[in-house]
Design a protein around this motif. Sequence first.
Motif, PDB file in Angstrom:
ATOM      1  N   LEU A   1       0.826  -1.207   0.000  1.00  0.00           N
ATOM      2  CA  LEU A   1       0.000   0.000   0.000  1.00  0.00           C
ATOM      3  C   LEU A   1       0.858   1.254   0.000  1.00  0.00           C
ATOM      4  N   THR A   2       1.892   1.287   0.835  1.00  0.00           N
ATOM      5  CA  THR A   2       2.739   2.478   0.907  1.00  0.00           C
ATOM      6  C   THR A   2       3.426   2.752  -0.421  1.00  0.00           C
ATOM      7  N   GLN A   3       3.910   1.697  -1.095  1.00  0.00           N
ATOM      8  CA  GLN A   3       4.584   1.893  -2.387  1.00  0.00           C
ATOM      9  C   GLN A   3       3.594   2.446  -3.419  1.00  0.00           C
ATOM     10  N   ALA A   4       2.370   1.910  -3.404  1.00  0.00           N
ATOM     11  CA  ALA A   4       1.350   2.363  -4.355  1.00  0.00           C
ATOM     12  C   ALA A   4       0.982   3.821  -4.117  1.00  0.00           C
ATOM     13  N   LEU A   5       0.775   4.182  -2.853  1.00  0.00           N
ATOM     14  CA  LEU A   5       0.407   5.562  -2.534  1.00  0.00           C
ATOM     15  C   LEU A   5       1.534   6.522  -2.879  1.00  0.00           C
ATOM     16  N   ALA A   6       2.767   6.082  -2.695  1.00  0.00           N
ATOM     17  CA  ALA A   6       3.905   6.937  -3.055  1.00  0.00           C
ATOM     18  C   ALA A   6       3.897   7.239  -4.548  1.00  0.00           C
ATOM     19  N   LEU A   7       3.584   6.235  -5.360  1.00  0.00           N
ATOM     20  CA  LEU A   7       3.503   6.441  -6.808  1.00  0.00           C
ATOM     21  C   LEU A   7       2.333   7.362  -7.177  1.00  0.00           C
ATOM     22  N   LEU A   8       1.178   7.116  -6.588  1.00  0.00           N
ATOM     23  CA  LEU A   8      -0.016   7.878  -6.950  1.00  0.00           C
ATOM     24  C   LEU A   8       0.060   9.332  -6.490  1.00  0.00           C
ATOM     25  N   SER A   9       0.777   9.582  -5.412  1.00  0.00           N
ATOM     26  CA  SER A   9       0.844  10.933  -4.860  1.00  0.00           C
ATOM     27  C   SER A   9       1.933  11.783  -5.502  1.00  0.00           C
ATOM     28  N   GLY A  10       2.804  11.144  -6.293  1.00  0.00           N
ATOM     29  CA  GLY A  10       3.903  11.885  -6.903  1.00  0.00           C
ATOM     30  C   GLY A  10       5.140  11.970  -6.039  1.00  0.00           C
ATOM     31  N   ALA A  11       5.217  11.132  -4.993  1.00  0.00           N
ATOM     32  CA  ALA A  11       6.372  11.179  -4.097  1.00  0.00           C
ATOM     33  C   ALA A  11       7.599  10.490  -4.681  1.00  0.00           C
ATOM     34  N   VAL A  12       7.409   9.584  -5.634  1.00  0.00           N
ATOM     35  CA  VAL A  12       8.510   8.779  -6.160  1.00  0.00           C
ATOM     36  C   VAL A  12       9.228   9.534  -7.278  1.00  0.00           C
ATOM     37  N   PRO A  13      10.530   9.748  -7.167  1.00  0.00           N
ATOM     38  CA  PRO A  13      11.282  10.385  -8.261  1.00  0.00           C
ATOM     39  C   PRO A  13      11.164   9.570  -9.542  1.00  0.00           C
ATOM     40  N   ALA A  14      11.217  10.237 -10.673  1.00  0.00           N
ATOM     41  CA  ALA A  14      11.011   9.582 -11.969  1.00  0.00           C
ATOM     42  C   ALA A  14      11.941   8.388 -12.171  1.00  0.00           C
ATOM     43  N   ALA A  15      13.172   8.490 -11.695  1.00  0.00           N
ATOM     44  CA  ALA A  15      14.148   7.421 -11.921  1.00  0.00           C
ATOM     45  C   ALA A  15      13.813   6.136 -11.183  1.00  0.00           C
ATOM     46  N   LEU A  16      12.918   6.200 -10.195  1.00  0.00           N
ATOM     47  CA  LEU A  16      12.592   5.020  -9.386  1.00  0.00           C
ATOM     48  C   LEU A  16      11.230   4.413  -9.721  1.00  0.00           C
ATOM     49  N   ARG A  17      10.436   5.081 -10.525  1.00  0.00           N
ATOM     50  CA  ARG A  17       9.045   4.657 -10.711  1.00  0.00           C
ATOM     51  C   ARG A  17       8.915   3.308 -11.396  1.00  0.00           C
ATOM     52  N   ASP A  18       9.631   3.094 -12.478  1.00  0.00           N
ATOM     53  CA  ASP A  18       9.522   1.821 -13.191  1.00  0.00           C
ATOM     54  C   ASP A  18       9.963   0.661 -12.315  1.00  0.00           C
ATOM     55  N   MET A  19      11.020   0.856 -11.551  1.00  0.00           N
ATOM     56  CA  MET A  19      11.497  -0.189 -10.650  1.00  0.00           C
ATOM     57  C   MET A  19      10.452  -0.536  -9.605  1.00  0.00           C
ATOM     58  N   LEU A  20       9.819   0.491  -9.036  1.00  0.00           N
ATOM     59  CA  LEU A  20       8.844   0.254  -7.979  1.00  0.00           C
ATOM     60  C   LEU A  20       7.598  -0.431  -8.535  1.00  0.00           C
ATOM     61  N   ARG A  21       7.178  -0.048  -9.733  1.00  0.00           N
ATOM     62  CA  ARG A  21       6.033  -0.726 -10.365  1.00  0.00           C
ATOM     63  C   ARG A  21       6.357  -2.191 -10.638  1.00  0.00           C
ATOM     64  N   GLN A  22       7.576  -2.465 -11.096  1.00  0.00           N
ATOM     65  CA  GLN A  22       7.998  -3.836 -11.344  1.00  0.00           C
ATOM     66  C   GLN A  22       7.924  -4.663 -10.060  1.00  0.00           C
ATOM     67  N   ARG A  23       8.356  -4.093  -8.961  1.00  0.00           N
ATOM     68  CA  ARG A  23       8.354  -4.821  -7.695  1.00  0.00           C
ATOM     69  C   ARG A  23       6.933  -5.057  -7.188  1.00  0.00           C
ATOM     70  N   LEU A  24       6.003  -4.189  -7.556  1.00  0.00           N
ATOM     71  CA  LEU A  24       4.617  -4.371  -7.128  1.00  0.00           C
ATOM     72  C   LEU A  24       3.921  -5.521  -7.845  1.00  0.00           C
ATOM     73  N   VAL A  25       4.455  -5.961  -8.968  1.00  0.00           N
ATOM     74  CA  VAL A  25       3.820  -7.069  -9.691  1.00  0.00           C
ATOM     75  C   VAL A  25       4.598  -8.374  -9.556  1.00  0.00           C
ATOM     76  N   GLU A  26       5.706  -8.365  -8.826  1.00  0.00           N
ATOM     77  CA  GLU A  26       6.472  -9.588  -8.631  1.00  0.00           C
ATOM     78  C   GLU A  26       6.427  -9.983  -7.157  1.00  0.00           C
ATOM     79  N   PRO A  27       6.704 -11.250  -6.862  1.00  0.00           N
ATOM     80  CA  PRO A  27       6.661 -11.700  -5.470  1.00  0.00           C
ATOM     81  C   PRO A  27       7.696 -10.977  -4.609  1.00  0.00           C
ATOM     82  N   THR A  28       7.270 -10.505  -3.463  1.00  0.00           N
ATOM     83  CA  THR A  28       8.165  -9.869  -2.498  1.00  0.00           C
ATOM     84  C   THR A  28       7.731 -10.308  -1.103  1.00  0.00           C
ATOM     85  N   SER A  29       8.475  -9.867  -0.113  1.00  0.00           N
ATOM     86  CA  SER A  29       8.103 -10.144   1.282  1.00  0.00           C
ATOM     87  C   SER A  29       7.240  -9.026   1.855  1.00  0.00           C
ATOM     88  N   TRP A  30       6.858  -8.055   1.027  1.00  0.00           N
ATOM     89  CA  TRP A  30       6.047  -6.947   1.494  1.00  0.00           C
ATOM     90  C   TRP A  30       4.664  -7.417   1.947  1.00  0.00           C
TER      91      TRP A  30
END
Length: 259
Positions: free
Chosen positions: A81-110
């Motif tokens: 949830l926190t990663q998603a809200l960071a993306l939607l709110s504009g908190a994530v710098p452009a250089a990190l957005r694709d990486m964070l989206r990739q991690r949201l669709v792959e298995p993690t311990s989050w």
Amino acid sequence: GHERIQPGEVRYDAPLNLFFAMALRAGAMVAAACGSRGEAACWNALADSVARLVHRKFWVPVAKAYHTYAGDRAPEHICELTQALALLSGAVPAALRDMLRQRLVEPTSWVETTLSQSLYKYEAVLGGGDAHSRAVVEAVAAEWGAMLRKGATSFWETRLGGEDFDGGGSQCHGWSATPAYLFGAYVLGVRPLEPGFAAFRVEPLDSGQESASGTVPTPHGPIAVAWRRTARGYEGTVTHPAACRCETSANFKVLRIRG
């Protein structure tokens, strides 16, 4: 959380601050629609400030993610949830957005989102366009398809349906109706450009579907779209109220439009 903050301690919560930034941006949209551009600029500037501070305070480079909490005795907690809200709110710098989206669709311990929170997760991922659109549609189909296979005729509150909460789970909850919005907005591809769909855009994302048809309700009346995928892109028809203005993406060929 389950842990009480002791007197004199300071604890900060990333999701609450991110929701605040999103609320400011929503307020800015309302102000702009009402002609109060100065007020809109004020709310957007404040949202930008909050978003920058959230990134500075909660981003953990070694984890490549945002922690949920910061401050005194803050537990090490990372959730989708926190990663998603960071993306939607504009908190994530452009250089990190694709990486964070990739991690949201792959298995993690989050910590995973609940059904109601999944709307934020999927919309944050779909903000990247076609890159993970099939993964999102497949995940939604699997999640809510499981309800259908168990005989559901409405949206369950949780993944366990009536079996949850010691047999007291609700089997009719509006906040779990994520597919009703996502499929119209991203599979069918109808999204507003102006308040009330006074102007709207038809831009289907690559969902893996060969064809789609549906109707999106608006204050002016229904917008009906039907399309099929070809080697050249999408071809389809659009019927909309006369009060609405339609735009289409470059890969959408309109065979017939009525408004």
